[in-house]
Design a protein around this motif. Structure first.
Motif, PDB file in Angstrom:
ATOM      1  N   LEU A 114      21.829 -31.274  -5.861  1.00 26.61           N
ATOM      2  CA  LEU A 114      23.023 -32.207  -6.811  1.00 26.61           C
ATOM      3  C   LEU A 114      21.637 -32.934  -6.571  1.00 26.61           C
ATOM      4  CD1 LEU A 114      26.328 -31.974  -7.596  1.00 26.61           C
ATOM      5  CD2 LEU A 114      24.756 -31.089  -8.624  1.00 26.61           C
ATOM      6  N   ILE A 115      21.920 -33.844  -4.935  1.00 27.08           N
ATOM      7  CA  ILE A 115      21.102 -35.039  -4.653  1.00 27.08           C
ATOM      8  C   ILE A 115      19.296 -35.021  -5.374  1.00 27.08           C
ATOM      9  CG2 ILE A 115      19.651 -36.139  -2.702  1.00 27.08           C
ATOM     10  CD1 ILE A 115      22.174 -35.299  -0.860  1.00 27.08           C
ATOM     11  N   ASP A 116      18.834 -33.531  -5.207  1.00 29.41           N
ATOM     12  CA  ASP A 116      17.127 -33.032  -5.631  1.00 29.41           C
ATOM     13  C   ASP A 116      17.530 -33.768  -7.016  1.00 29.41           C
ATOM     14  OD1 ASP A 116      16.598 -32.835  -2.725  1.00 29.41           O
ATOM     15  OD2 ASP A 116      16.656 -29.964  -3.043  1.00 29.41           O
ATOM     16  N   GLU A 117      17.888 -33.304  -7.671  1.00 32.20           N
ATOM     17  CA  GLU A 117      18.520 -33.342  -9.511  1.00 32.20           C
ATOM     18  C   GLU A 117      18.821 -35.255  -9.434  1.00 32.20           C
ATOM     19  OE1 GLU A 117      21.078 -30.534 -11.077  1.00 32.20           O
ATOM     20  OE2 GLU A 117      19.343 -29.169 -10.144  1.00 32.20           O
ATOM     21  N   GLY A 118      18.990 -35.192  -8.844  1.00 30.27           N
ATOM     22  CA  GLY A 118      19.211 -36.942  -8.575  1.00 30.27           C
ATOM     23  C   GLY A 118      20.317 -37.957  -8.483  1.00 30.27           C
ATOM     24  N   LEU A 119      21.259 -37.213  -7.924  1.00 32.68           N
ATOM     25  CA  LEU A 119      22.401 -37.880  -7.586  1.00 32.68           C
ATOM     26  C   LEU A 119      22.587 -38.742  -6.427  1.00 32.68           C
ATOM     27  CD1 LEU A 119      25.647 -37.454  -7.270  1.00 32.68           C
ATOM     28  CD2 LEU A 119      25.419 -35.691  -5.285  1.00 32.68           C
ATOM     29  N   PRO A 160      24.407 -23.804 -11.806  1.00 31.52           N
ATOM     30  CA  PRO A 160      23.103 -23.000 -12.323  1.00 31.52           C
ATOM     31  C   PRO A 160      22.380 -24.201 -11.603  1.00 31.52           C
ATOM     32  CG  PRO A 160      25.447 -24.852 -13.201  1.00 31.52           C
ATOM     33  CD  PRO A 160      25.339 -24.192 -12.194  1.00 31.52           C
ATOM     34  N   ASP A 161      21.273 -24.073 -12.580  1.00 27.84           N
ATOM     35  CA  ASP A 161      19.894 -24.533 -12.123  1.00 27.84           C
ATOM     36  C   ASP A 161      20.423 -26.208 -12.628  1.00 27.84           C
ATOM     37  OD1 ASP A 161      18.490 -22.861 -10.533  1.00 27.84           O
ATOM     38  OD2 ASP A 161      17.910 -22.125 -12.316  1.00 27.84           O
ATOM     39  N   ASP A 162      20.937 -26.045 -13.712  1.00 24.99           N
ATOM     40  CA  ASP A 162      20.907 -27.519 -14.155  1.00 24.99           C
ATOM     41  C   ASP A 162      22.023 -28.022 -14.167  1.00 24.99           C
ATOM     42  OD1 ASP A 162      22.024 -26.103 -15.969  1.00 24.99           O
ATOM     43  OD2 ASP A 162      21.816 -27.025 -17.622  1.00 24.99           O
ATOM     44  N   ALA A 163      23.243 -27.666 -12.771  1.00 29.66           N
ATOM     45  CA  ALA A 163      24.666 -28.304 -12.387  1.00 29.66           C
ATOM     46  C   ALA A 163      24.882 -29.838 -12.676  1.00 29.66           C
ATOM     47  CB  ALA A 163      24.897 -27.880 -10.897  1.00 29.66           C
ATOM     48  N   PHE A 164      23.401 -30.667 -11.996  1.00 27.30           N
ATOM     49  CA  PHE A 164      23.323 -31.789 -12.066  1.00 27.30           C
ATOM     50  C   PHE A 164      23.579 -32.780 -14.025  1.00 27.30           C
ATOM     51  CE2 PHE A 164      21.613 -36.852 -11.984  1.00 27.30           C
ATOM     52  CZ  PHE A 164      22.795 -37.279 -11.344  1.00 27.30           C
ATOM     53  N   GLU A 165      22.944 -32.021 -13.888  1.00 21.49           N
ATOM     54  CA  GLU A 165      22.826 -32.090 -16.059  1.00 21.49           C
ATOM     55  C   GLU A 165      24.661 -31.599 -16.290  1.00 21.49           C
ATOM     56  OE1 GLU A 165      21.723 -34.064 -18.866  1.00 21.49           O
ATOM     57  OE2 GLU A 165      20.391 -33.020 -17.250  1.00 21.49           O
ATOM     58  N   GLN A 166      24.835 -30.591 -16.225  1.00 21.68           N
ATOM     59  CA  GLN A 166      26.230 -30.114 -16.508  1.00 21.68           C
ATOM     60  C   GLN A 166      27.543 -31.458 -16.509  1.00 21.68           C
ATOM     61  OE1 GLN A 166      27.471 -25.900 -16.388  1.00 21.68           O
ATOM     62  NE2 GLN A 166      25.043 -25.199 -16.694  1.00 21.68           N
ATOM     63  N   LEU A 167      27.068 -31.491 -14.930  1.00 21.00           N
ATOM     64  CA  LEU A 167      27.956 -32.866 -14.867  1.00 21.00           C
ATOM     65  C   LEU A 167      27.906 -34.449 -15.194  1.00 21.00           C
ATOM     66  CD1 LEU A 167      28.159 -31.967 -10.763  1.00 21.00           C
ATOM     67  CD2 LEU A 167      30.103 -31.182 -12.437  1.00 21.00           C
ATOM     68  N   HIS A 220      27.957 -25.085   0.897  1.00 19.34           N
ATOM     69  CA  HIS A 220      28.746 -26.786   0.255  1.00 19.34           C
ATOM     70  C   HIS A 220      27.183 -27.573   0.697  1.00 19.34           C
ATOM     71  CE1 HIS A 220      33.028 -26.562  -0.945  1.00 19.34           C
ATOM     72  NE2 HIS A 220      32.578 -25.488   0.311  1.00 19.34           N
ATOM     73  N   TYR A 221      26.331 -27.012   1.867  1.00 23.34           N
ATOM     74  CA  TYR A 221      25.059 -27.719   1.737  1.00 23.34           C
ATOM     75  C   TYR A 221      24.089 -27.791   0.818  1.00 23.34           C
ATOM     76  CZ  TYR A 221      20.556 -29.948   4.189  1.00 23.34           C
ATOM     77  OH  TYR A 221      19.324 -30.413   3.783  1.00 23.34           O
ATOM     78  N   ALA A 222      24.011 -26.520   0.398  1.00 30.28           N
ATOM     79  CA  ALA A 222      23.424 -26.251  -0.748  1.00 30.28           C
ATOM     80  C   ALA A 222      23.672 -27.306  -2.019  1.00 30.28           C
ATOM     81  CB  ALA A 222      22.612 -25.126  -1.284  1.00 30.28           C
ATOM     82  N   PHE A 223      24.725 -26.491  -2.359  1.00 35.41           N
ATOM     83  CA  PHE A 223      25.070 -27.768  -3.374  1.00 35.41           C
ATOM     84  C   PHE A 223      24.642 -28.653  -3.644  1.00 35.41           C
ATOM     85  CE2 PHE A 223      28.258 -29.634  -5.988  1.00 35.41           C
ATOM     86  CZ  PHE A 223      27.779 -29.455  -7.501  1.00 35.41           C
ATOM     87  N   LEU A 224      25.301 -29.761  -2.473  1.00 36.11           N
ATOM     88  CA  LEU A 224      24.605 -31.310  -2.774  1.00 36.11           C
ATOM     89  C   LEU A 224      24.075 -31.874  -2.239  1.00 36.11           C
ATOM     90  CD1 LEU A 224      27.910 -31.635  -0.167  1.00 36.11           C
ATOM     91  CD2 LEU A 224      27.899 -32.197  -2.655  1.00 36.11           C
ATOM     92  N   ARG A 225      23.183 -30.843  -1.771  1.00 35.52           N
ATOM     93  CA  ARG A 225      21.686 -30.636  -1.527  1.00 35.52           C
ATOM     94  C   ARG A 225      20.897 -30.752  -3.190  1.00 35.52           C
ATOM     95  NH1 ARG A 225      16.511 -29.735   2.144  1.00 35.52           N
ATOM     96  NH2 ARG A 225      15.094 -30.322   1.243  1.00 35.52           N
TER      97      ARG A 225
END
Length: 283
Positions: free
Chosen positions: A100-105, A56-63, A93-98
């Motif tokens: 999360l990093i873009d969202e603040g990880l 989802p677009d807010d994956a970092f938030e959901q985590l 995996h690169y797209a997913f991790l990037r």
């Protein structure tokens, strides 16, 4: 309280990482691709349904906006030769991790593999230039390089630890692995266990120790770069199998030489553990 997110949490290593985190004063967010009835439960754990292939677009938030992510997820195993590793898994995996990093990880621990080293023999240290010869090793090493480029482009705005795993064994591993195959042969009452010549030297670490090391690296508060997660001592496959026979009091003959040695790894290699030991001592 520190929040630790874990992908691949339902896998062999993931379940042991959750057990290790259960004894720590942290909040744990674990991912699963679909709702299941057999998900582990513990006081500090919350499960989130999340598919890495279409997050989802807010994956970092959901985590739960975690302080650190332990990224264990990876598909296509144990077929190390499958092109899927760099055709599907690598970009996913690169797209997913990037994202999360873009969202603040701010901190990331990713598991790599000793197969990144390729056909190098002897004690393998993190200073060696990787020369993978399998699609799996190539994909993992490429993901590491991508994340390192991203890390530099962001002026080290996030911490990065690349934990290269060697050989792991213990409860819950895949049926095609050596220990489960041996156990199955004994339970079936087979007269002999078919295996290679068993003289190859490898680096084996119990899964509970692997999980303990990964969690220690995750909660230490800063990135470690590349680090071998290993025992640091070679053992022959034959000797290890004989050790398991003694420990479990199993009675079965060994049909040595039935299978050829794998051609994608050298006859003798193991990890240099000195960097890991130093990090754990100072954490």
């Amino acid at each position: 309280m520190t929040t630790v997110a874990v992908t691949g949490a339902t896998g062999f290593i993931g379940r042991h990482v959750l057990k290790e985190l259960a004894g720590r004063d942290v909040e744990v967010i674990a991912t699963t691709r679909s709702d299941r009835d057999d998900l582990p439960a513990q006081a500090n754990l919350r499960w989130v349904t999340l598919d890495l292939a279409c997050p989802p677009d807010d994956a970092f938030e959901q985590l739960g906006r975690p302080d650190v992510l332990i990224h264990l997820a990876w598909g296509g195993l144990p077929n190390y030769r499958a092109l899927r590793h760099f055709e599907v898994e690598l970009p996913l995996h690169y797209a997913f991790l990037r994202q999360l990093i873009d969202e603040g990880l701010k901190s990331l621990v990713v598991t790599g593999t000793c197969l990144e080293y390729g056909l190098r023999a002897g004690a393998l240290s993190e200073s060696l230039v990787p020369e993978p010869v399998t699609p799996y090793g190539f994909a993992k090493d490429t993901l590491r390089r991508q994340l390192e480029y991203l890390h530099r482009s962001r002026d080290a705005a996030f911490d990065l630890t690349w934990a290269r795993l060697f050989y792991t064994y213990g409860d819950g591993q895949a049926h095609a692995s050596l220990l489960p195959q041996l156990r199955s042969a004994v339970e079936q009452g087979l007269p002999a266990f078919r295996m290679s010549g068993g003289e190859q030297l490898r680096d084996y670490l119990p899964v509970a120790d692997v999980a303990r090391n990964l969690v220690a690296l995750a909660v230490r508060g800063k990135g470690a770069g590349m680090v071998n997660v290993c025992a640091g001592a070679p053992v022959s496959v034959r000797r290890l199998v004989e050790q398991w026979l003694r420990e479990h009091r199993w009675n079965i003959e060994l049909d040595l030489g039935h299978y050829p040695y794998p051609d994608y790894e050298p006859l003798a290699f193991w990890g240099d553990r000195s960097k890991l030991a130093g990090l754990l001592e100072n954490s």
